[in-house]
Design a protein around this motif. Structure first.
Motif, PDB file in Angstrom:
ATOM      1  N   ILE A  14       0.843  -1.204   0.000  1.00 30.64           N
ATOM      2  CA  ILE A  14       0.000   0.000   0.000  1.00 30.64           C
ATOM      3  C   ILE A  14       0.871   1.245   0.000  1.00 30.64           C
ATOM      4  O   ILE A  14       0.566   2.227  -0.686  1.00 30.64           O
ATOM      5  N   SER A  15       1.986   1.221   0.731  1.00 29.93           N
ATOM      6  CA  SER A  15       2.919   2.355   0.727  1.00 29.93           C
ATOM      7  C   SER A  15       3.481   2.594  -0.672  1.00 29.93           C
ATOM      8  O   SER A  15       3.630   3.746  -1.106  1.00 29.93           O
ATOM      9  N   LEU A  16       3.782   1.520  -1.380  1.00 29.59           N
ATOM     10  CA  LEU A  16       4.269   1.658  -2.749  1.00 29.59           C
ATOM     11  C   LEU A  16       3.216   2.295  -3.654  1.00 29.59           C
ATOM     12  O   LEU A  16       3.541   3.125  -4.514  1.00 29.59           O
ATOM     13  N   LEU A  17       1.960   1.920  -3.472  1.00 30.89           N
ATOM     14  CA  LEU A  17       0.893   2.520  -4.277  1.00 30.89           C
ATOM     15  C   LEU A  17       0.760   4.016  -3.987  1.00 30.89           C
ATOM     16  O   LEU A  17       0.581   4.825  -4.915  1.00 30.89           O
ATOM     17  N   ILE A  18       0.862   4.392  -2.733  1.00 27.18           N
ATOM     18  CA  ILE A  18       0.777   5.812  -2.364  1.00 27.18           C
ATOM     19  C   ILE A  18       1.973   6.566  -2.933  1.00 27.18           C
ATOM     20  O   ILE A  18       1.827   7.656  -3.513  1.00 27.18           O
ATOM     21  N   ALA A  19       3.169   5.996  -2.815  1.00 30.63           N
ATOM     22  CA  ALA A  19       4.375   6.634  -3.360  1.00 30.63           C
ATOM     23  C   ALA A  19       4.257   6.770  -4.874  1.00 30.63           C
ATOM     24  O   ALA A  19       4.703   7.778  -5.447  1.00 30.63           O
ATOM     25  N   TYR A  20       3.659   5.784  -5.525  1.00 28.26           N
ATOM     26  CA  TYR A  20       3.464   5.838  -6.982  1.00 28.26           C
ATOM     27  C   TYR A  20       2.566   7.011  -7.353  1.00 28.26           C
ATOM     28  O   TYR A  20       2.832   7.733  -8.322  1.00 28.26           O
ATOM     29  N   GLY A  21       1.514   7.205  -6.571  1.00 26.27           N
ATOM     30  CA  GLY A  21       0.632   8.358  -6.812  1.00 26.27           C
ATOM     31  C   GLY A  21       1.381   9.674  -6.670  1.00 26.27           C
ATOM     32  O   GLY A  21       1.228  10.583  -7.497  1.00 26.27           O
ATOM     33  N   PHE A  22       2.211   9.801  -5.638  1.00 32.33           N
ATOM     34  CA  PHE A  22       3.010  11.020  -5.466  1.00 32.33           C
ATOM     35  C   PHE A  22       4.009  11.188  -6.605  1.00 32.33           C
ATOM     36  O   PHE A  22       4.260  12.310  -7.075  1.00 32.33           O
ATOM     37  N   PHE A  23       4.600  10.096  -7.074  1.00 32.81           N
ATOM     38  CA  PHE A  23       5.562  10.180  -8.169  1.00 32.81           C
ATOM     39  C   PHE A  23       4.877  10.658  -9.459  1.00 32.81           C
ATOM     40  O   PHE A  23       5.432  11.461 -10.202  1.00 32.81           O
ATOM     41  N   ILE A  42      11.090   9.677 -17.214  1.00 38.14           N
ATOM     42  CA  ILE A  42      10.270   8.587 -17.772  1.00 38.14           C
ATOM     43  C   ILE A  42      10.975   7.246 -17.592  1.00 38.14           C
ATOM     44  O   ILE A  42      10.342   6.229 -17.296  1.00 38.14           O
ATOM     45  N   TYR A  43      12.298   7.249 -17.742  1.00 42.69           N
ATOM     46  CA  TYR A  43      13.073   6.026 -17.528  1.00 42.69           C
ATOM     47  C   TYR A  43      12.918   5.551 -16.084  1.00 42.69           C
ATOM     48  O   TYR A  43      12.707   4.360 -15.826  1.00 42.69           O
ATOM     49  N   LEU A  44      13.008   6.458 -15.128  1.00 36.64           N
ATOM     50  CA  LEU A  44      12.799   6.131 -13.720  1.00 36.64           C
ATOM     51  C   LEU A  44      11.364   5.667 -13.484  1.00 36.64           C
ATOM     52  O   LEU A  44      11.112   4.746 -12.693  1.00 36.64           O
ATOM     53  N   PHE A  45      10.426   6.334 -14.159  1.00 34.49           N
ATOM     54  CA  PHE A  45       9.012   5.992 -14.003  1.00 34.49           C
ATOM     55  C   PHE A  45       8.759   4.543 -14.407  1.00 34.49           C
ATOM     56  O   PHE A  45       7.993   3.834 -13.744  1.00 34.49           O
ATOM     57  N   GLU A  49       7.214   1.860 -11.985  1.00 41.92           N
ATOM     58  CA  GLU A  49       5.953   1.264 -12.434  1.00 41.92           C
ATOM     59  C   GLU A  49       5.998  -0.264 -12.312  1.00 41.92           C
ATOM     60  O   GLU A  49       5.026  -0.887 -11.865  1.00 41.92           O
ATOM     61  N   ALA A  50       7.123  -0.875 -12.661  1.00 41.86           N
ATOM     62  CA  ALA A  50       7.248  -2.331 -12.569  1.00 41.86           C
ATOM     63  C   ALA A  50       7.133  -2.794 -11.116  1.00 41.86           C
ATOM     64  O   ALA A  50       6.461  -3.789 -10.807  1.00 41.86           O
ATOM     65  N   ILE A  51       7.744  -2.062 -10.210  1.00 42.14           N
ATOM     66  CA  ILE A  51       7.688  -2.417  -8.788  1.00 42.14           C
ATOM     67  C   ILE A  51       6.262  -2.268  -8.272  1.00 42.14           C
ATOM     68  O   ILE A  51       5.749  -3.130  -7.527  1.00 42.14           O
ATOM     69  N   VAL A  52       5.574  -1.194  -8.664  1.00 36.45           N
ATOM     70  CA  VAL A  52       4.210  -0.958  -8.208  1.00 36.45           C
ATOM     71  C   VAL A  52       3.265  -2.014  -8.763  1.00 36.45           C
ATOM     72  O   VAL A  52       2.383  -2.501  -8.055  1.00 36.45           O
ATOM     73  N   PHE A  53       3.453  -2.391 -10.008  1.00 42.95           N
ATOM     74  CA  PHE A  53       2.600  -3.432 -10.578  1.00 42.95           C
ATOM     75  C   PHE A  53       2.812  -4.762  -9.857  1.00 42.95           C
ATOM     76  O   PHE A  53       1.864  -5.531  -9.682  1.00 42.95           O
ATOM     77  N   ALA A  54       4.030  -5.029  -9.432  1.00 42.92           N
ATOM     78  CA  ALA A  54       4.284  -6.245  -8.643  1.00 42.92           C
ATOM     79  C   ALA A  54       3.534  -6.168  -7.312  1.00 42.92           C
ATOM     80  O   ALA A  54       2.960  -7.164  -6.848  1.00 42.92           O
TER      81      ALA A  54
END
Length: 145
Positions: A14-23, A42-45, A49-54
């Motif tokens: 859930i923390s990763l999802l929240i961090a993804y939203g902030f990113f 975009i390269y970092l994104f 994105e791969a980590i968040v999808f996991a």
């Protein structure tokens, strides 16, 4: 201990999802930046994105796999019960056949005795009864004892 690890995994996901939203919010603010800077972001994104999808896969995949496992267990129990029922029916039919075969062989042995010793007259001819007895012996070798 295992329950603690599981809840920690949920917190991290859930923390990763929240961090993804902030990113994503951060990236929206950098839309006007130059080409090399935007390309790096975009390269970092894509890595984030791969980590968040996991993490999302973990959150939703666990429930799906649990349901599939429960369904598989239910189906396995049903198949085991059906196999047991079929096995019992097979044993019962086999026993019926053995009883019938034993009766036929007993009748064949009685047929061989003289008519005076039997008391009841057989309506089947000796050859018919003998043929049935031989067939019973072929079908059920246990009767040859």
């Amino acid at each position: 201990m295992k329950k603690h690890i599981s809840s920690l995994q949920y917190v991290i996901a859930i923390s990763l999802l929240i961090a993804y939203g902030f990113f994503i919010y951060f990236l929206i603010g950098k839309v006007d930046s130059g080409d090399p800077s935007w390309s790096r972001l975009i390269y970092l994104f894509s890595g984030v994105e791969a980590i968040v999808f996991a993490a999302v896969g973990f959150l939703f995949g666990k429930e799906v796999n649990r349901q599939r496992a429960e369904k598989a267990e239910t189906e396995k129990k049903a198949v085991e019960e059906q196999k047991e029922k079929i096995k019992d029916e097979k044993v019962a039919e086999h026993n019926k056949g053995l009883v019938l075969g034993a009766m036929i062989m007993q009748a064949e042995n009685g047929q061989k005795k003289s008519a005076d010793n039997r008391g009841l007259e057989m309506k089947m001819s000796s050859s018919e009864l003998q043929g049935i007895a031989e067939k019973a012996k072929q079908l059920y070798p246990e009767l040859n004892k």
